[in-house]
Design a protein around this motif. Sequence first.
Motif, PDB file in Angstrom:
ATOM      1  N   CYS C  40       0.570  -0.938   0.378  1.00  0.00           N
ATOM      2  CA  CYS C  40       0.028  -0.002   0.061  1.00  0.00           C
ATOM      3  C   CYS C  40       1.021   1.183  -0.100  1.00  0.00           C
ATOM      4  O   CYS C  40       1.691   1.641   0.756  1.00  0.00           O
ATOM      5  CB  CYS C  40      -0.456  -0.032   1.344  1.00  0.00           C
ATOM      6  SG  CYS C  40      -2.041   1.210   1.434  1.00  0.00           S
ATOM      7  N   SER C  42       1.491   5.337  -1.050  1.00  0.00           N
ATOM      8  CA  SER C  42       1.139   6.355  -0.963  1.00  0.00           C
ATOM      9  C   SER C  42       2.737   7.128  -1.129  1.00  0.00           C
ATOM     10  O   SER C  42       3.370   7.247  -1.284  1.00  0.00           O
ATOM     11  CB  SER C  42      -0.010   7.370   0.459  1.00  0.00           C
ATOM     12  OG  SER C  42      -0.373   8.318   0.338  1.00  0.00           O
ATOM     13  N   PHE C  99      -9.156  -3.492   4.239  1.00  0.00           N
ATOM     14  CA  PHE C  99      -7.827  -2.976   3.507  1.00  0.00           C
ATOM     15  C   PHE C  99      -7.448  -3.842   3.704  1.00  0.00           C
ATOM     16  O   PHE C  99      -7.041  -4.000   2.763  1.00  0.00           O
ATOM     17  CB  PHE C  99      -7.988  -1.856   4.737  1.00  0.00           C
ATOM     18  CG  PHE C  99      -6.000  -1.773   5.122  1.00  0.00           C
ATOM     19  CD1 PHE C  99      -6.231  -0.904   3.081  1.00  0.00           C
ATOM     20  CD2 PHE C  99      -5.037  -2.026   5.458  1.00  0.00           C
ATOM     21  CE1 PHE C  99      -4.510  -0.436   3.032  1.00  0.00           C
ATOM     22  CE2 PHE C  99      -3.912  -1.854   4.978  1.00  0.00           C
ATOM     23  CZ  PHE C  99      -3.742  -0.826   3.949  1.00  0.00           C
ATOM     24  N   ASN C 103      -6.313  -2.426  -1.125  1.00  0.00           N
ATOM     25  CA  ASN C 103      -5.468  -1.880  -0.580  1.00  0.00           C
ATOM     26  C   ASN C 103      -5.774  -0.435  -1.328  1.00  0.00           C
ATOM     27  O   ASN C 103      -6.025   0.848  -0.123  1.00  0.00           O
ATOM     28  CB  ASN C 103      -4.229  -1.018  -0.237  1.00  0.00           C
ATOM     29  CG  ASN C 103      -3.514  -1.745  -1.232  1.00  0.00           C
ATOM     30  OD1 ASN C 103      -4.048  -1.308  -2.889  1.00  0.00           O
ATOM     31  ND2 ASN C 103      -2.177  -2.603  -1.160  1.00  0.00           N
ATOM     32  N   ASN C 108      -6.661   7.191  -0.291  1.00  0.00           N
ATOM     33  CA  ASN C 108      -5.680   7.593   0.309  1.00  0.00           C
ATOM     34  C   ASN C 108      -5.644   8.793   1.204  1.00  0.00           C
ATOM     35  O   ASN C 108      -6.164   9.344   0.661  1.00  0.00           O
ATOM     36  CB  ASN C 108      -4.768   7.306  -0.929  1.00  0.00           C
ATOM     37  CG  ASN C 108      -3.172   7.049  -0.438  1.00  0.00           C
ATOM     38  OD1 ASN C 108      -3.077   7.156  -0.088  1.00  0.00           O
ATOM     39  ND2 ASN C 108      -3.339   5.448  -1.526  1.00  0.00           N
ATOM     40  N   TYR C 138      -9.830   3.622  -7.328  1.00  0.00           N
ATOM     41  CA  TYR C 138      -8.934   4.583  -6.256  1.00  0.00           C
ATOM     42  C   TYR C 138      -8.732   5.766  -6.259  1.00  0.00           C
ATOM     43  O   TYR C 138      -9.137   6.551  -7.375  1.00  0.00           O
ATOM     44  CB  TYR C 138      -7.371   4.162  -6.966  1.00  0.00           C
ATOM     45  CG  TYR C 138      -6.151   5.268  -6.217  1.00  0.00           C
ATOM     46  CD1 TYR C 138      -5.294   5.168  -5.085  1.00  0.00           C
ATOM     47  CD2 TYR C 138      -5.438   5.727  -7.811  1.00  0.00           C
ATOM     48  CE1 TYR C 138      -4.725   5.531  -5.230  1.00  0.00           C
ATOM     49  CE2 TYR C 138      -4.381   6.252  -7.445  1.00  0.00           C
ATOM     50  CZ  TYR C 138      -4.371   7.093  -6.382  1.00  0.00           C
ATOM     51  OH  TYR C 138      -2.881   7.236  -5.692  1.00  0.00           O
ATOM     52  N   PRO C 201      -0.930   2.907  -4.912  1.00  0.00           N
ATOM     53  CA  PRO C 201      -0.724   1.411  -4.072  1.00  0.00           C
ATOM     54  C   PRO C 201      -1.209  -0.124  -5.423  1.00  0.00           C
ATOM     55  O   PRO C 201      -0.653   0.458  -6.897  1.00  0.00           O
ATOM     56  CB  PRO C 201      -2.757   1.189  -3.406  1.00  0.00           C
ATOM     57  CG  PRO C 201      -3.420   2.815  -4.283  1.00  0.00           C
ATOM     58  CD  PRO C 201      -2.122   3.451  -5.074  1.00  0.00           C
ATOM     59  N   SER C 202      -2.114  -0.439  -5.138  1.00  0.00           N
ATOM     60  CA  SER C 202      -2.145  -1.902  -6.237  1.00  0.00           C
ATOM     61  C   SER C 202      -2.230  -1.711  -6.933  1.00  0.00           C
ATOM     62  O   SER C 202      -3.910  -1.870  -7.504  1.00  0.00           O
ATOM     63  CB  SER C 202      -3.127  -2.748  -4.917  1.00  0.00           C
ATOM     64  OG  SER C 202      -2.077  -3.227  -3.867  1.00  0.00           O
TER      65      SER C 202
END
Lengths: 457, 457, 457
Positions: C40, C42, C99, C103, C108, C138, C201-202
């Motif tokens: 995860c 950021s 989560f 993620n 975020n 996202y 993240p992913s």
Amino acid sequence: MSHPASSNPSDNTKVVTRNGDTSAVGEEMLQLIHDLFPICRSITGSGVRESLEIIKRHLALEVREVPSGTRIFDWIVPKEWNIREAYVKDLTGRKIIDFQKSNLHVLNYSIPVCAKVSLKDLKEHLYTVPEQPDLIPYRTSYYKDNWGFCLSHNQFLTLQESEYDVFIDSSLQDGHLTYGEYFLKGETDSEVLISTHICHPSLANDNLSGIALAVFLARHLNQHSPRYSYRFLFTPGTIGSITWLSLNEAQTARIKHGLVLACVGDSGKITYKKSRRGDAEIDRAVIQVLKDTGAPYEVFDFSPYGYDERQFCSPGFNLPVGCFMRTPHGKFPEYHTSADDLELVRPESLTDSFAKCWAILDVLERNKTYFNLSPKCEPQLGRRGLYSQIGGQKDGKLQEFAMLWVLNLSDGKHSLLDIAERSNLVFALIHNAAQRLIEHGLLNEAAEPTRTEDFGA
Amino acid sequence: MSHPASSNPSDNTKVVTRNGDTSAVGEEMLQLIHDLFPICRSITGSGVRESLEIIKRHLALEVREVPSGTRIFDWIVPKEWNIREAYVKDLTGRKIIDFQKSNLHVLNYSIPVCAKVSLKDLKEHLYTVPEQPDLIPYRTSYYKDNWGFCLSHNQFLTLQESEYDVFIDSSLQDGHLTYGEYFLKGETDSEVLISTHICHPSLANDNLSGIALAVFLARHLNQHSPRYSYRFLFTPGTIGSITWLSLNEAQTARIKHGLVLACVGDSGKITYKKSRRGDAEIDRAVIQVLKDTGAPYEVFDFSPYGYDERQFCSPGFNLPVGCFMRTPHGKFPEYHTSADDLELVRPESLTDSFAKCWAILDVLERNKTYFNLSPKCEPQLGRRGLYSQIGGQKDGKLQEFAMLWVLNLSDGKHSLLDIAERSNLVFALIHNAAQRLIEHGLLNEAAEPTRTEDFGA
Amino acid sequence: MSHPASSNPSDNTKVVTRNGDTSAVGEEMLQLIHDLFPICRSITGSGVRESLEIIKRHLALEVREVPSGTRIFDWIVPKEWNIREAYVKDLTGRKIIDFQKSNLHVLNYSIPVCAKVSLKDLKEHLYTVPEQPDLIPYRTSYYKDNWGFCLSHNQFLTLQESEYDVFIDSSLQDGHLTYGEYFLKGETDSEVLISTHICHPSLANDNLSGIALAVFLARHLNQHSPRYSYRFLFTPGTIGSITWLSLNEAQTARIKHGLVLACVGDSGKITYKKSRRGDAEIDRAVIQVLKDTGAPYEVFDFSPYGYDERQFCSPGFNLPVGCFMRTPHGKFPEYHTSADDLELVRPESLTDSFAKCWAILDVLERNKTYFNLSPKCEPQLGRRGLYSQIGGQKDGKLQEFAMLWVLNLSDGKHSLLDIAERSNLVFALIHNAAQRLIEHGLLNEAAEPTRTEDFGA
């Protein structure tokens, strides 16, 4: 400072007249056209004076008189022409052609004549358009002494072998060339020139429509405090603009932008003819507005025939003056005939021409060059409430795009018009973005405005 | 001053030969091609001398001889090659390949040989074009000692396993490189270069047609008093132009425009390959003429392979020299084979090539830059009889348009060619308009002619 | 000197990895993407650090830490965000959003929260994409304190009127912004910048693919001794490039060319977004390579939204940095959703992206400007074995054409890239021709290399 546009800059193609009714401006323009239509105008004489008096009811213009014989560059102000009556009578005494019925019937600037002539001799003084046999053509002979009558080709074909009384009660003598000028002082001495010809007799689209548009633009500007000074010229075609240029040669350096207005009332799409420079700010502003509106339009390169842009764009002046029209001269079938009448001119077309011209002036007024005060990387727009707080979304907002474009190109070398062109966003959006950035202290007007200028090739 | 064109400038693509017959020029050119065709030319030797003697009957050119071994830039003038006889005999004594039947049969610049060889060894010296099995190819080996024969692929396939007598009675020894030069002094020292290659043996389109065109252009110019001086080069390809450039390096600064002529007799459309500069005046003049004529044509950008423009446009010279062709080298199937014969070349194509080249020279001669002496507003053309006295008509006249264009752009910065390009009017019309304006004192030649020049990128 | 490309320059789009297997590079890149995917990330926090540690197994990059609160131009380095756990539980205690499962489920930069909320209140903190009802979006809220969850719209529709436990175990406190930098010293101090964002993240294509491409380009360069120095940045988007530019402002003058890498693993065609300058050498090199490969591609003009080119191309820097992508951000349906997963990224696409980027760097490395040492006429290539000894053939050879072009344009003003563009030949062929000419003493590198540069408008 205050702008000539409405307070909502994203709405700059909508025009609101004094009474708040958008469509009313076209109707008001049409009323003025109606009032002017009956008058027999020419390049000099009482028809012009009478017309300017009517315009004065709407606009406090100044009437200038230049004496016959005045040398103006390669030309001389001609004698003044006036006409009271004109006809052709057949043997029965019947007026078969009569100036009272249409002032187009007389060859404009005809010398006086009173004679009995054969058909053969008469025919040498008759003008028709065989391809449009129902219509009376409009013809002139300003610079060669001549007399004549214009009539429909169908009537021409009915003329019998006979004798005819021809009578033209005109006068051609020393007098004046008369034109109107209206000046509105703006914040700066830099001028926008709006010019229109006033020499045509009873023809509506060419060019009472242009006169009406100029009058109402001037009236509307009067309600604002524009940045530029505006100069409106109501002059007889060719000789009038030559006269003005000759008398005001030094003045011309102040002209930063200009438009000649003609044929703006028909139902055709807008046509713009570029200035001789080809990419003057006025050329680009017009194209931007026409593009932004989304309606069909046409743009032509400059050519040295047409209206008074011929004079403004002569090589000794090369002023940034284009020509704003709907259907261009010679391209609508009614052109220079009795069919260019009050029916041809449409209030909605007049409204549209007004709105687009106003939007063009609005672009000129608002087009400035700025410095991004935070030029290294983007400033943090989100902190200032100028940017979406939720990241990751697929589609940005047009307002955000516009701000990013203004920030990215405001390096003192790109005007807002440059930015609108490059970003492919409408000018109003770009201008609005600039305003918001100014409010947040992120943009400053470039001290020495480097407006894009091209002095042509 | 007098121009090379006919007295009617609007008629500048029509050419009249001395006897007044337009079509005769193609026939006269074709006759010269016939006379030159049988000779075995190469880059040196008696074939070139003999050809120049024939040309001398038409044009008093000077023949130059440069000794073998002379250093010319990176090259050396090679030994002189001459050939009398060459054949391959089979065991029966029959000449199966014979130079007397076609001078293409011998690899041009073959060293002498007299030997009995096997088929296998012979094949290493035979050249054919399998894709065009009936045709004898044209091949050369100027700069590497070699001998060989060229023949049709069909004949090649009939050759039997056997022994063959090969005999080439050639010589390769110190002598000279020979070329022809014709110079016509004009009013100024500025030169137009016309160059054509003379090294090909019995090939008609490539390039006896180019030779004939150059000869007749020079003859025709002789009957006029041109503004420019003209230099005609008749040189062997590559080595000849390199030799001339090496011997006349200082001279080249005078060359303002140039054309290489090649393959101008076939029935294809005109093809023009631009100079390295890409928008030299010659490039623009050629395109203007091709556009004005209305016939199909093609224009290519410069590339560094082709004819002697490779040398004239090498970076150390970068002369404004383009290449004027009909179907380009390598693009007609007869190219460099025995099929490029007298049948391929058409008198009407030769006439057309002549007419267009002449029109190009005419544009160069007439292309000047003027000042409008009445640059502020239009001058009053009507007073001078240059403008219609009846106003208001829909369609102006082309002559009036042309005059207005010339007046509008004659600011000392636009040549007549610039004006023709921008107005989209034919050059002759623009030139004619300029002449009328000069006659009426409205135009003056710019003291320092600022001919549009671009030194390329 | 040695080039980063393979020894056969005509083969510069083929890439050979260390073990000699061309296709392996895509598989190796994909393996790195797999390793990085679960983390995860950021714009700050342990996710970035962990990711850089994994990259370090492949590339000895330096990890930089910049404290929260550091002023960087108009921005401030934010607090560091870390997260351990987050979920929404229904009344039964079941984790309906977790989560641990993805993620992406957490907005975020969510602040910590632990509360019981109604459906109505919860909904104000839920983010979905109704148009893609199966996918988790996202979303971020870096610069405004907020908390939230992202989920599929289908799941969102199933939520019952009820109370929910929301729990986010995150921290937002003073710490550091972390980024990676890898510098490879070349022959000169002039730098090529390769930048990629590491904050997502992913998400696989955006932008683990860009990270992998940068890593493997750097590794590959390590095996060569390039002319340029290379700087690779692995930074969080926007704030990371702003941080680097702020800390290295003086350094930026060395950056001669640059690429931002993003979304380079999907199966779409290559898309290139030009630098703000629009015709920087990097722009032209990319276009040349894409043209040379023959595969479909798309080129866009610069616009000030996208990836970190926004910062590099801000007006205060205006660096020649373009953006190299396959399908651009926002243009593939999986963009910024849970569907941008390991399935979306294809090893053959990664290989192709690598090969083309490598070819671009190769053009930059090899693009020099030369002088033809024999500029007057062509040098005699045949004597040097560089030209066919048998003349007269219809078709020349590409190698000969390339040499003639290089000779013709090597006047110290045209780089090899200029020559490739003008000749329409592939860059490798032009470069190869230049090498052969250098070997034969016919070409010299221009002392003061005049690389084509345009500082934009």
